[in-house]
Scaffold this active site. Structure first.
Site, PDB file in Angstrom:
ATOM      1  N   ASP A  53      -8.184  -5.785  -5.821  1.00 18.29           N
ATOM      2  CA  ASP A  53      -8.072  -4.514  -4.920  1.00 18.29           C
ATOM      3  C   ASP A  53      -8.370  -2.824  -5.772  1.00 18.29           C
ATOM      4  O   ASP A  53      -7.819  -2.911  -6.740  1.00 18.29           O
ATOM      5  CB  ASP A  53      -6.568  -4.603  -4.843  1.00 18.29           C
ATOM      6  CG  ASP A  53      -5.740  -3.516  -3.735  1.00 18.29           C
ATOM      7  OD1 ASP A  53      -6.450  -2.450  -3.253  1.00 18.29           O
ATOM      8  OD2 ASP A  53      -4.783  -3.148  -3.783  1.00 18.29           O
TER       9      ASP A  53
ATOM     10  N   HIS B 267      -5.197  -6.622  -1.626  1.00 23.90           N
ATOM     11  CA  HIS B 267      -4.560  -5.391  -1.063  1.00 23.90           C
ATOM     12  C   HIS B 267      -3.547  -6.469  -1.003  1.00 23.90           C
ATOM     13  O   HIS B 267      -3.648  -7.323   0.413  1.00 23.90           O
ATOM     14  CB  HIS B 267      -4.971  -4.547  -0.547  1.00 23.90           C
ATOM     15  CG  HIS B 267      -4.524  -3.292  -0.791  1.00 23.90           C
ATOM     16  ND1 HIS B 267      -4.209  -3.078  -1.435  1.00 23.90           N
ATOM     17  CD2 HIS B 267      -4.288  -2.402   0.465  1.00 23.90           C
ATOM     18  CE1 HIS B 267      -3.702  -0.600  -1.083  1.00 23.90           C
ATOM     19  NE2 HIS B 267      -3.346  -1.308  -0.232  1.00 23.90           N
TER      20      HIS B 267
ATOM     21  N   SER C  20       0.819  -1.109  -0.024  1.00 28.17           N
ATOM     22  CA  SER C  20       0.009   0.164  -0.247  1.00 28.17           C
ATOM     23  C   SER C  20       0.456   1.231   0.192  1.00 28.17           C
ATOM     24  O   SER C  20       2.267   1.105  -0.766  1.00 28.17           O
ATOM     25  CB  SER C  20      -0.328   0.303   1.102  1.00 28.17           C
ATOM     26  OG  SER C  20      -1.948   0.966   1.030  1.00 28.17           O
TER      27      SER C  20
END
Lengths: 495, 495
Positions: free
Chosen positions: B429, B454, B177
């Site tokens: 995601d 994710h 991320s």
């Protein structure tokens, strides 16, 4: 001899000494000089630049100057290239005028020319352009750093390309000396803004303990020794004689007269610095044709200095010989009546370097081994730290440049990382010992000229240029051509 | 629906809403949880870090936390590798615990594990660790930025290697991320500190107008639509029904009861945000095995949500269906008695992201086209700017990230620049639309998992992991192995 900070161009430790020669200020005469040579003039522009790129609490801006020449530009519709000079520690006109190479190759490449001034220099002074404020203390000077300067260049170039609707025009950056370091680092840090860099005489390895602190003065020693063993010995022996003389009664006055120093000021240290300056910068600008970068100089000035020293007419008086050598550097025009050791003028606006040398630009160059042409000495970081503490109230960050930009094991690091950088170095240049002297990869290449001096490749060309210099420039042009071929091909590729 | 800032992990616009479920704070239970699974514990360390790397007027420092595990390390004598997690916007324990992949492959590589906490998060708070001061205003928050964070990582890693006399130990950085963005940027900006980066689910292209602002919600739409057309239609239709109901007399109270919202607070916007949060984070963490990253969730939670919606037992009541779906996200454990829309707790310490989103992290994700599962809306930069102005007194710099890190034409820029980056993305995601989805060069590669969510690759592995996930990890391990082979070979090369 006392510790001194060495600017990339200028010895910069108190006292600073300049000869009383006709002023060489460019701001007034810049365009005239260029056009009088039938060369090019530039348009002056200002860009509203962010003062602090890395902190959002500060909305301040300043006016950053850049010079522009579009005479040869092929235009945005053709995605014609943009050549950017990443300005160093002084007035941008000075560097512009001394980077004839960019003008000369612009026609061939149909390139737009942009010379960006480094923040805190020339007219690019934060705090409303008020240098007194900008240079007043460490809080205002805090924004003077290479990292901020690189972010300036990225921001300005992107904005300029947007304004010209020249988004796909490839940008190549050029720079010499500190400007060369910035050019190389700019390619490494901002590959999305520039497709390649010509980093001329960029001592990017003069940090930490990558390069020996003796390297710089060793090369100067070799430059003079290579001309004549006697020349080297006379210079090497002179320091002790100056020291001895200074200790005698009326010794300083005798030295003053020997060296035609003006009456207003003499000290042993100032005299030594004045001489040291002459030797250092003559070695740096030991060009094969006459030059007028720092002072007006003849072709091969080191040779001329040694000629003055070796001249039988100068008899056996060391001071007379050394004076003759200094005269080559300080008085080639023959106009000086005396030399002012108390002249603190700064015609190219280089003063900010002291701050940079006290924060990140900690470049150990001050060592002198037994063989050095200068008196033996050790590079002493603590001396620097003390100077910076008392001058600015700051402690240098000697490890910052290698942390931010690298340098250790550069071959290993960049062998499989990055591309399109030319490192030019002339081996007569004392800074060359801290340059990249070997190819790192297919496209990160070193061009080394045994006979070359400090960014000699970037100078205006001359009919008298030696063959090796023409070959260097030819090779640079070829490499840059290849970058463009690759780039324009990639424009047509679909991802 | 109102404008909201989307954290990489957390919807972060007022009002924030969390369910009353058992606390998931890691600081107290972190080591227990790791060891209870028979896994690894870390040693906590602090490093005295420079507050402002880019300005020398400020000698302030702060204590930066990092976690260390040397159980598998082969030692400095063997130049054994170092794996560094470049911490994101929260407590480092949380990311450490959710990055089992690093622990699992450390044994294979004899790697030292280092998890560095991002400044201003967790325990790495400037101003003496006092969060109240550090977060009090734009002057103190000014030092919270990605560029400073990357310089932190470089400084800390170099110092750590010096202390371990592990100068030649290769460093590989990992991140998911925002941490993945940092890992990729770190490799690009600090190739002298790391030999490669695994950037998992790093939406580095979610800036400027590189990626459509509709992409994020389009992917969420597809996730639900892909499970069942009815599920998509019910959710899509629910917003209007909520709006209509809220307008009626006692409508809010009816909504409160339908969704089991606690008595203390209800508003239409808060309810919508609460539901939006559930859909967004369920899509992001749509993992193939049960998880406990944000909330405890079953395997394939999107499927479970749709199951709840499609369940014939839930009758024809849209609210009951939507409640059933929300219950999957907010109450998988079944312990909640009511849901508190007024709960502003921040168990993972993510509050600093609001500042980052108001300065540099301007990531347009808020657009909803006609087909969106959410009500149609346009990404509105001005709304963000207004929020930031009133909240912090700052104006965002929406172009800064692309200026500093690039992004436009990334294939063209990096095709011949840089190396050794893995970009992993799972196409379920919502952030994946702004990730690098195609190989850029031989060593800047994209690994794309159609079924992935994710940073699913960084999770602890499980016997239930599907084959594709095992293959992704295997490929990652192989690529990293190759980096090491090349690196160790280069150690033996003489330059």
């Amino acid at each position: 001899m006392k510790m001194r900070l060495i600017l990339l161009f200028l010895v910069f430790f108190s006292p600073i000494s300049f000869a009383k020669i006709p002023p060489r200020l460019f701001p007034s005469s810049f365009d005239d000089q260029l056009s009088s040579k039938g060369k090019l003039s530039c348009e002056t522009n200002y860009f509203t630049q962010i003062l602090d790129h890395f902190n959002y609490n500060n909305p301040q801006t300043f006016q950053q100057r850049y010079l522009l020449n579009d005479k040869y530009w092929g235009g945005s519709k053709n995605n014609a290239p943009i050549f950017v000079y990443t300005g160093n520690e002084g007035n941008i006109e000075w560097f512009t005028q001394n980077t004839g190479f960019m003008f000369e190759i612009a026609r061939h490449f149909n390139a737009l020319l942009v010379f960006i001034e480094h923040r805190f220099y020339g007219k690019s002074i934060p705090y409303g352009g008020d240098k007194t404020i900008a240079y007043s203390n460490k809080t205002t000077l805090g924004y003077l750093s290479s990292t901020q300067a690189l972010a300036d260049y990225a921001t300005l170039i992107i904005d300029l390309k947007n304004n010209l609707t020249a988004i796909d025009s490839p940008v190549v950056v050029f720079g010499g000396s500190y400007g060369g370091m910035l050019a190389a680092w700019f390619r490494l840090k901002y590959p999305h803004v520039t497709i390649g860099a010509l980093a001329s005489s960029a001592p990017i390895l003069n940090f930490g303990n990558i390069t020996s602190p003796y390297s710089f003065n060793n090369i100067i020693t070799q430059d003079f020794k290579g001309e004549s063993e006697n020349c080297y010995k006379v210079i090497k022996g002179s320091w002790k004689q100056i020291e001895d003389m200074a200790k005698t009664k009326d010794g300083l006055e005798k030295l003053r007269k020997s060296f035609r120093i003006c009456k207003n000021y003499i000290s042993q240290g100032a005299l030594e610095n004045w001489l040291y300056t002459a030797f250092v910068y003559t070695a740096m600008t030991d060009y094969p044709t006459p030059s007028n970068f720092l002072n007006p100089l003849p072709a091969y000035p080191v040779k001329q200095m040694c000629k003055a020293i070796d001249d039988p007419k100068s008899g056996k008086d060391t001071f007379e010989k050394i004076y003759g050598a200094a005269n080559v550097y300080y008085n080639y025009t023959g106009n000086a009546t005396c030399f002012d050791l108390n002249d603190h003028s700064d015609p190219h606006g280089l003063a900010g370097w002291t701050w940079q040398a006290c924060t990140e630009m900690v470049m150990p160059t001050d060592g002198n081994n037994k063989e050095s042409i200068f008196p033996p000495s050790k590079w002493d970081y603590n001396e620097r730290a003390q100077f910076c503490k008392s001058n600015f109230g700051v402690e240098p960050r000697p490890n910052w440049v290698t942390t931010e930009f690298g340098g250790y094991n550069i071959e290993r690091v960049l062998k499989r990382f990055g591309s399109n950088i030319i490192f030019f170095n002339g081996l007569r240049d004392p800074w060359s010992g801290a340059g990249v002297l070997k190819d790192i990869s297919k496209s990160i290449v070193a061009i080394v000229a045994k006979e070359g001096a400090h960014h000699v490749d970037l100078r205006w060309s001359s009919k008298e240029d030696p063959k090796w210099l023409k070959q260097v420039r030819e090779r640079e042009v070829n490499i840059i051509s290849n970058w463009f071929s690759q780039y324009y091909q990639s424009l047509n590729e679909i991802y």
